[in-house]
Design a protein around this motif. Structure first.
Motif, PDB file in Angstrom:
ATOM      1  N   GLU A  35       4.461   5.071  -1.893  1.00  0.00           N
ATOM      2  CA  GLU A  35       3.702   4.304  -0.909  1.00  0.00           C
ATOM      3  C   GLU A  35       3.977   2.797  -1.041  1.00  0.00           C
ATOM      4  O   GLU A  35       3.948   2.082  -0.040  1.00  0.00           O
ATOM      5  CB  GLU A  35       2.190   4.540  -1.067  1.00  0.00           C
ATOM      6  N   LEU A  36       4.219   2.340  -2.259  1.00  0.00           N
ATOM      7  CA  LEU A  36       4.490   0.916  -2.486  1.00  0.00           C
ATOM      8  C   LEU A  36       5.982   0.623  -2.504  1.00  0.00           C
ATOM      9  O   LEU A  36       6.406  -0.456  -2.101  1.00  0.00           O
ATOM     10  CB  LEU A  36       3.831   0.445  -3.781  1.00  0.00           C
ATOM     11  N   LEU A  39       7.437  -0.624   0.678  1.00  0.00           N
ATOM     12  CA  LEU A  39       7.009  -1.934   1.160  1.00  0.00           C
ATOM     13  C   LEU A  39       7.902  -3.016   0.562  1.00  0.00           C
ATOM     14  O   LEU A  39       8.592  -2.806  -0.423  1.00  0.00           O
ATOM     15  CB  LEU A  39       5.547  -2.177   0.788  1.00  0.00           C
ATOM     16  N   ARG A  52       4.248  -5.436   4.689  1.00  0.00           N
ATOM     17  CA  ARG A  52       4.651  -4.326   5.551  1.00  0.00           C
ATOM     18  C   ARG A  52       5.768  -4.738   6.498  1.00  0.00           C
ATOM     19  O   ARG A  52       6.189  -3.979   7.346  1.00  0.00           O
ATOM     20  CB  ARG A  52       3.445  -3.800   6.320  1.00  0.00           C
ATOM     21  N   VAL A  62      -2.035  -5.997   2.253  1.00  0.00           N
ATOM     22  CA  VAL A  62      -1.920  -5.008   1.168  1.00  0.00           C
ATOM     23  C   VAL A  62      -2.345  -5.718  -0.117  1.00  0.00           C
ATOM     24  O   VAL A  62      -2.092  -6.911  -0.287  1.00  0.00           O
ATOM     25  CB  VAL A  62      -0.467  -4.486   1.065  1.00  0.00           C
ATOM     26  N   ARG A  76      -6.804  -8.722  -2.056  1.00  0.00           N
ATOM     27  CA  ARG A  76      -6.099  -8.677  -0.776  1.00  0.00           C
ATOM     28  C   ARG A  76      -6.145 -10.083  -0.194  1.00  0.00           C
ATOM     29  O   ARG A  76      -7.221 -10.636   0.047  1.00  0.00           O
ATOM     30  CB  ARG A  76      -6.763  -7.667   0.158  1.00  0.00           C
ATOM     31  N   ILE A  96      -4.500  -0.243  -5.099  1.00  0.00           N
ATOM     32  CA  ILE A  96      -3.734  -0.739  -3.956  1.00  0.00           C
ATOM     33  C   ILE A  96      -3.419   0.401  -2.998  1.00  0.00           C
ATOM     34  O   ILE A  96      -3.629   0.287  -1.792  1.00  0.00           O
ATOM     35  CB  ILE A  96      -2.459  -1.464  -4.414  1.00  0.00           C
ATOM     36  N   VAL A  97      -2.938   1.512  -3.538  1.00  0.00           N
ATOM     37  CA  VAL A  97      -2.589   2.659  -2.694  1.00  0.00           C
ATOM     38  C   VAL A  97      -3.829   3.168  -1.945  1.00  0.00           C
ATOM     39  O   VAL A  97      -3.767   3.457  -0.752  1.00  0.00           O
ATOM     40  CB  VAL A  97      -1.929   3.776  -3.521  1.00  0.00           C
ATOM     41  N   ASN A  99      -6.273   1.544  -0.935  1.00  0.00           N
ATOM     42  CA  ASN A  99      -6.743   0.573   0.056  1.00  0.00           C
ATOM     43  C   ASN A  99      -5.657   0.126   1.028  1.00  0.00           C
ATOM     44  O   ASN A  99      -5.800  -0.917   1.680  1.00  0.00           O
ATOM     45  CB  ASN A  99      -7.324  -0.646  -0.660  1.00  0.00           C
ATOM     46  N   LEU A 100      -4.578   0.913   1.149  1.00  0.00           N
ATOM     47  CA  LEU A 100      -3.538   0.570   2.119  1.00  0.00           C
ATOM     48  C   LEU A 100      -4.108   0.638   3.533  1.00  0.00           C
ATOM     49  O   LEU A 100      -4.921   1.525   3.836  1.00  0.00           O
ATOM     50  CB  LEU A 100      -2.353   1.537   2.000  1.00  0.00           C
ATOM     51  N   THR A 104       0.013   2.702   7.252  1.00  0.00           N
ATOM     52  CA  THR A 104       1.049   2.018   6.486  1.00  0.00           C
ATOM     53  C   THR A 104       2.217   2.958   6.260  1.00  0.00           C
ATOM     54  O   THR A 104       2.046   4.082   5.807  1.00  0.00           O
ATOM     55  CB  THR A 104       0.506   1.524   5.134  1.00  0.00           C
TER      56      THR A 104
END
Length: 118
Positions: A35-36, A39, A52, A62, A76, A96-97, A99-100, A104
């Motif tokens: 997921e990161l 980015l 993003r 992010v 953030r 972080i993941v 709260n994407l 995203t």
């Protein structure tokens, strides 16, 4: 694909930075999560952030990882929200993941204004 290549090249740069720029465990842990990894990573003053989009101005919606004493601070930048103060880098990455922003996906070839929001 230009965007994926650009993101990959930026990750190589970030992962190769010395401890004078960022603690190595931070980008390594973030890169371990797809997921990161998709980015665009950015490093400034020992802080790892993600966009993003691959062009400036970057989108700052992010979470960002700060080293804080024995733990971490996850914030953030877009709204200044503190997402948490975890003890481990794995917990910071998980925050972080979790709260994407909705929808995203891989970073796009464009600026913050070009990123779809939904």
């Amino acid at each position: 694909m230009l965007t994926a290549d650009t993101v990959d090249e930026q990750w190589k740069l970030v992962l190769g930075m010395g401890d004078g720029q960022i603690s190595a465990e931070i980008p390594r842990a973030a890169y371990a999560r797809l997921e990161l990894r998709q980015l665009y990573p950015l490093v400034s003053h020992g802080v790892l952030s993600f966009s993003r989009c691959i062009r400036f101005p970057w989108l700052e919606d992010v979470g960002t990882i700060y080293r804080r004493g024995e733990g971490y601070l996850v914030r953030r930048a877009s709204d200044g929200a503190t997402l948490g103060t975890p003890d481990t880098i794995e917990e910071a990455v998980d925050l972080i993941v979790a709260n994407l922003p909705a929808g995203t996906g891989p970073a796009i070839d464009g600026t913050a204004e070009d990123v779809p929001r939904g």
